[in-house]
Design a protein around this motif. Structure first.
Motif, PDB file in Angstrom:
ATOM      1  N   GLY A  56      -4.565 -35.677  -5.594  1.00 16.87           N
ATOM      2  CA  GLY A  56      -3.281 -35.134  -6.034  1.00 16.87           C
ATOM      3  C   GLY A  56      -2.108 -35.706  -5.242  1.00 16.87           C
ATOM      4  N   PHE A  57      -2.371 -36.105  -3.987  1.00 15.26           N
ATOM      5  CA  PHE A  57      -1.306 -36.703  -3.179  1.00 15.26           C
ATOM      6  C   PHE A  57      -0.791 -38.005  -3.808  1.00 15.26           C
ATOM      7  N   LEU A  58      -1.681 -38.738  -4.453  1.00 11.92           N
ATOM      8  CA  LEU A  58      -1.294 -39.975  -5.118  1.00 11.92           C
ATOM      9  C   LEU A  58      -0.317 -39.676  -6.260  1.00 11.92           C
ATOM     10  N   LEU A  59      -0.642 -38.684  -7.082  1.00 14.30           N
ATOM     11  CA  LEU A  59       0.251 -38.311  -8.178  1.00 14.30           C
ATOM     12  C   LEU A  59       1.595 -37.808  -7.656  1.00 14.30           C
ATOM     13  N   VAL A  60       1.581 -37.006  -6.616  1.00 15.12           N
ATOM     14  CA  VAL A  60       2.829 -36.508  -6.028  1.00 15.12           C
ATOM     15  C   VAL A  60       3.661 -37.677  -5.498  1.00 15.12           C
ATOM     16  N   ALA A  61       3.023 -38.625  -4.836  1.00 14.10           N
ATOM     17  CA  ALA A  61       3.729 -39.785  -4.282  1.00 14.10           C
ATOM     18  C   ALA A  61       4.358 -40.618  -5.404  1.00 14.10           C
ATOM     19  N   ILE A  62       3.606 -40.866  -6.467  1.00 15.57           N
ATOM     20  CA  ILE A  62       4.150 -41.631  -7.596  1.00 15.57           C
ATOM     21  C   ILE A  62       5.293 -40.852  -8.244  1.00 15.57           C
ATOM     22  N   GLY A  63       5.116 -39.550  -8.403  1.00 15.61           N
ATOM     23  CA  GLY A  63       6.172 -38.708  -8.966  1.00 15.61           C
ATOM     24  C   GLY A  63       7.435 -38.740  -8.131  1.00 15.61           C
ATOM     25  N   ILE A  64       7.293 -38.665  -6.818  1.00 14.88           N
ATOM     26  CA  ILE A  64       8.450 -38.726  -5.924  1.00 14.88           C
ATOM     27  C   ILE A  64       9.126 -40.096  -6.027  1.00 14.88           C
ATOM     28  N   HIS A  65       8.318 -41.139  -6.145  1.00 18.72           N
ATOM     29  CA  HIS A  65       8.876 -42.489  -6.309  1.00 18.72           C
ATOM     30  C   HIS A  65       9.727 -42.567  -7.585  1.00 18.72           C
ATOM     31  N   TYR A  66       9.188 -42.077  -8.694  1.00 22.60           N
ATOM     32  CA  TYR A  66       9.954 -42.067  -9.958  1.00 22.60           C
ATOM     33  C   TYR A  66      11.220 -41.216  -9.832  1.00 22.60           C
ATOM     34  N   LEU A  67      11.112 -40.098  -9.151  1.00 28.49           N
ATOM     35  CA  LEU A  67      12.257 -39.214  -8.953  1.00 28.49           C
ATOM     36  C   LEU A  67      13.348 -39.911  -8.140  1.00 28.49           C
ATOM     37  N   MET A  68      12.951 -40.621  -7.103  1.00 30.00           N
ATOM     38  CA  MET A  68      13.919 -41.348  -6.283  1.00 30.00           C
ATOM     39  C   MET A  68      14.563 -42.485  -7.082  1.00 30.00           C
ATOM     40  N   ASN A  69      13.779 -43.181  -7.898  1.00 26.70           N
ATOM     41  CA  ASN A  69      14.343 -44.237  -8.746  1.00 26.70           C
ATOM     42  C   ASN A  69      15.380 -43.667  -9.712  1.00 26.70           C
TER      43      ASN A  69
END
Length: 177
Positions: A56-69
């Protein structure tokens, strides 16, 4: 065809905002998709982490990346829009101060435009395309950047707008043959 058009602040505002929104629409919509991907990824990732699975940490990290973009792009968009609106408002003041009509001339050999700042006589070969968006004719110039002359149906009337649109369509299409 020659049209002398007095400056109308309301029409100018509509046309300039339409121009801005048209130019930014595709990228803005693509970037908004990042937001719609980010939120579910963070939520699903959080649920997976809550279920004691570290993937789940991987999904959260990718989600945060998209959010920052999305956030970075949105701030850039807002800054660009503010700058554009400031330029637009400055131009409105200049237009009002000059109290000159705009001249639009559609000739067989060229297009001519004149306002308080400059006068341009452009051969039809220079135009890369034309578009009609929300009853506004956009004459796009092939100069590497998005430069367009915008003429509204509300400025010249329905019949003249149809004539001008057909004339431009013929001239710009003829150039590409």
């Amino acid at each position: 065809m020659i049209f002398e058009i007095p400056f109308n602040e309301e029409i100018y505002n509509q046309q300039m905002l339409l121009n801005f929104n048209t130019a930014w629409k595709k990228n803005f919509n693509n970037n908004r998709k990042c937001l719609f991907l980010a939120i579910p990824m963070i939520l699903v990732g959080g649920l997976i982490i809550y279920g004691e699975n570290n993937t789940g940490f991987l999904l959260v990290a990718i989600g945060i990346h998209y959010l920052m973009n999305f956030y970075t792009y949105y701030k850039f968009y807002q800054k660009s829009k503010k700058s554009y609106l400031d330029l637009m408002n400055a131009e409105i003041l200049k237009q009002k101060g000059s109290n000159e009509n705009h001249l639009w001339e559609f000739d067989d050999l060229f297009f001519r435009y004149k306002d308080h700042k400059y006068e341009a006589k452009i051969k039809w070969e220079v135009f890369k395309s034309h578009r009609v968006i929300e009853n506004n004719l956009f004459l796009d110039i092939d100069v590497g950047t998005n430069l367009a002359f915008i003429l509204g149906e509300s400025e010249i009337g329905t019949d003249n707008f149809k004539k001008a649109t057909e004339f431009v369509k013929e001239k710009v299409t003829q150039k590409h043959m």
